[in-house]
Scaffold this active site. Structure first.
Site, short mmCIF file in Angstrom:
data_model
loop_
_atom_site.label_atom_id
_atom_site.label_comp_id
_atom_site.label_asym_id
_atom_site.label_seq_id
_atom_site.Cartn_x
_atom_site.Cartn_y
_atom_site.Cartn_z
N ASP A 1 0.43 -1.18 0.20
CA ASP A 1 0.28 -0.16 -0.64
C ASP A 1 0.59 0.91 0.03
O ASP A 1 2.18 1.47 0.76
CB ASP A 1 -1.07 -0.08 1.22
CG ASP A 1 -1.71 -0.85 0.64
OD1 ASP A 1 -2.25 -1.97 0.50
OD2 ASP A 1 -3.37 -1.33 2.07
N ASP B 1 -7.07 -1.37 -4.24
CA ASP B 1 -7.86 -1.29 -2.86
C ASP B 1 -8.68 -0.46 -3.25
O ASP B 1 -10.26 -0.64 -3.63
CB ASP B 1 -7.30 -0.38 -1.50
CG ASP B 1 -6.60 -1.69 -1.40
OD1 ASP B 1 -6.95 -3.05 -1.04
OD2 ASP B 1 -5.55 -0.79 -0.33
#
Length: 177
Positions: free
Chosen positions: A132, A149
């Protein structure tokens, strides 16, 4: 209406959704390769940061061992394998639903979710965690996330919108009868 003619729109919608899923996977993996290798986040490790539009948006390295937003973090190999299996099962179910999509927004939403799920599965297999790096904490969003995401979140929102629009359409049609 012939059987073939009835399934042609569904096949087109499924192909559109599958194409979008593939696009999401490619964009997700290319962006992760760029951040991990091009910006050196792989060597720098968690917490590495590149200020982009500080304080609103930055690139910040986080290894997510859980599901969305780090929930249910999986430290062991077995837990990681369960998350991989669960993600693939969900993607498979949604792919099945994609083959029966009736509306464009529905097919696009399914494609976003499938692409996002598979993008994150690739990370879990390759790295043991999901990379991320998109950090909007300056805008009071405390989570760091990635393209996959974002695709999953937009896909879920698209499904909700599709459901609301299709229900509104059904009610309008019923009231005009």
């Amino acid at each position: 209406m012939s059987l073939i003619a009835r399934y042609i729109p569904s096949a087109r919608l499924a192909a559109m959704g599958a194409g979008l899923a593939l696009l999401v996977i490619v964009l997700d993996q290319v962006s992760k390769l760029w951040v991990l290798n091009g910006l050196g986040f792989m060597e720098a490790g968690p917490g590495a940061r590149v200020e982009v539009l500080d304080p609103w948006f930055n690139l910040t390295m986080v290894w997510n061992r859980g599901v969305s937003f780090g929930l249910f973090a999986a430290e062991s190999l077995w837990a990681r394998l369960v998350l991989i299996g669960f993600s693939l099962a969900i993607a498979s179910i949604i792919a099945f639903w994609l083959t029966r999509a009736e509306r464009r927004l529905q097919a696009l939403a399914f494609g976003l979710i499938i692409g996002g799920a598979i993008g994150n599965v690739i990370d879990r297999i390759a790295y043991g965690a999901v990379a991320d790096f998109l950090d909007f904490s300056g805008l009071w969003f405390p989570y760091v996330f990635n393209v996959a995401d974002a695709a999953i979140s937009v896909g879920v929102a698209g499904l909700i919108l599709d459901l609301l629009l299709s229900e509104t359409g059904k009610k309008s049609a019923a009231s005009s009868d």
